[in-house]
Design an enzyme around this catalytic site. Structure first.
Site, short mmCIF file in Angstrom:
data_model
loop_
_atom_site.label_atom_id
_atom_site.label_comp_id
_atom_site.label_asym_id
_atom_site.label_seq_id
_atom_site.Cartn_x
_atom_site.Cartn_y
_atom_site.Cartn_z
N GLY A 190 -15.08 -1.96 7.79
CA GLY A 190 -15.64 -1.32 8.97
C GLY A 190 -16.51 -2.25 9.77
O GLY A 190 -17.53 -2.74 9.27
N CYS B 115 -6.48 7.59 5.62
CA CYS B 115 -5.88 7.87 6.92
C CYS B 115 -6.49 9.13 7.54
O CYS B 115 -6.47 10.19 6.92
CB CYS B 115 -4.37 8.04 6.77
SG CYS B 115 -3.53 8.35 8.34
N GLN C 21 0.83 -1.21 0.00
CA GLN C 21 0.00 0.00 0.00
C GLN C 21 0.86 1.25 0.00
O GLN C 21 1.79 1.39 0.79
CB GLN C 21 -0.95 0.05 1.20
CG GLN C 21 -1.96 1.19 1.04
CD GLN C 21 -2.85 1.41 2.25
OE1 GLN C 21 -2.37 1.84 3.29
NE2 GLN C 21 -4.14 1.14 2.10
#
Length: 380
Positions: free
Chosen positions: A216, A111, A80
């Site tokens: 999530g 982020c 990443q």
């Protein structure tokens, strides 16, 4: 069988390990893959390394280069990138191609850390739609003619008044991204509250030409199945749910492919997993740093299990593999996995306003590269 195709990558499981700073190094990824093979009979998902800063990669920062370590049999190798500059993005992606550093590039626009967003990076950047598109296009251009797919991960937006995920998904797909992933929280939420899976469903309806992954609040196998059923997403990205539970991927793979879910490990089995994790960290970092790294993992591994304060304190300060063996030998190996060890893990924090550069919200079409946003260290 539930499968996932991301560009040239054919995955037998639609489960992706989310990059986590200080966690998803080669030791943790190796352990997850070993446990999936042992407990589910396959290593079928995608395991992404810690976030690497594009500028630091191009400049060959020693710590960053060490973070790009992959196991000798690790495939596909997934890396990443954190980036804010199209030119640096192209250079980093071209370096990955030319030096065969990875088989897949994921790009981080999710982020929420203030030191990142206050300079216009991370989850702040998709608000600048044209710049966001230029960055994705640069990575795709650098990988043209290869089998290396580029994927993009982002959040719902900056806050409830500034959602960016639908535009980000559309733009990323249009610029050649092979898949997009949504962490269904805003930057303002950080990791608090509940992920809004409805926004994953909205993104899936909005982006129809590449896979859409959801992220999530996946803490067990049922959660993954529910997310895919409720949102229609093509795969799931798992972060905090696997902290102290690297065997979770075996459970997810089994559940999503209609196999029997493996029985959770006993305390004795967890102790063996901790030993293996510590050994892998020592091999990667050296024993001294490896033992410092294992301490936070031990706290996650031990959640819900009975252990006296003296033993817990000893484990929290463990400094050698031999000492770890001795301390783990004092645990009762027959204790079953505790029910109260399920649910959210890691720091959740509290929602708060998002730190942004002055005037950041004035012009979403601005393509000026944010100053200093790419000077952070790899890993977050």
């Amino acid at each position: 069988m539930s499968r996932l195709r991301i560009g040239s990558l054919e995955l037998d499981s639609p489960v992706v390990l989310a990059p986590m700073a200080g966690v998803t190094n080669v030791a943790f990824r190796t352990l997850c893959r070993e446990l999936e093979l042992e407990r589910a009979g396959s290593t079928s998902g995608l395991y992404v390394c810690e976030m690497v800063t594009a500028r630091a990669l191009v400049e060959r920062h020693p710590v960053t280069m060490h973070m790009t370590t992959f196991g000798p049999t690790e495939t596909p190798r997934s890396l990443q990138l954190y980036t804010v500059d199209p030119d640096i993005t192209y250079a980093a992606a071209k370096m990955i191609v030319d030096e065969d550093l990875a088989d897949h590039i994921d790009m981080n626009f999710g982020c929420p850390v203030p030191k990142v967003t206050r300079k216009g990076g991370g989850s702040a950047l998709p608000y600048k739609r044209r710049l966001f598109g230029q960055i994705v296009a640069a990575a795709v251009r650098a990988t043209e003619g290869t089998d290396i797919p580029v994927t993009v991960k982002f959040r719902i937006g900056i806050d409830d008044e500034h959602h960016t995920h639908l535009d980000a998904g559309r733009i990323a797909a249009a610029e050649g991204a092979a898949a997009v992933a949504l962490h269904a929280r805003t930057a303002a939420q950080r990791y608090s509250g509940t992920a809004d899976w409805n926004e994953i469903a909205r993104l899936k309806e909005h982006v129809t030409d590449v896979p859409v992954l959801g992220n999530g609040d996946i803490f067990d196998a049922d959660d993954a199945a529910k997310m895919m059923e409720q949102t229609g997403c093509d795969g799931v990205v798992v972060g905090r749910g696997c902290l102290g539970r690297p065997w979770l991927f075996a459970e997810l793979s089994a559940a999503l492919n209609g196999r029997e879910i493996p029985t959770p490990p006993t305390l004795g089995e967890v102790a063996q997993i901790m030993r293996r994790h510590a050994r892998l960290l020592a091999d990667h970092h050296g024993e001294d740093k490896g033992m410092r790294e294992i301490r936070k993992h031990i706290a996650w591994y031990m959640r819900g299990f009975p252990a006296g304060s003296d033993l817990r304190n000893g484990l929290a300060r463990v400094s050698s593999l031999a000492e770890l063996d001795d301390l783990l030998g004092r645990l009762d190996p027959d204790v079953p996995f505790p029910r109260d060890a399920e649910g959210p893990r890691g720091r959740q924090g509290s929602p708060s306003s998002v730190a942004l550069p002055d005037g950041w919200l004035d012009d979403p079409e601005d393509t000026l590269v944010p100053a200093g946003a790419d000077m952070m260290h790899s890993g977050g």
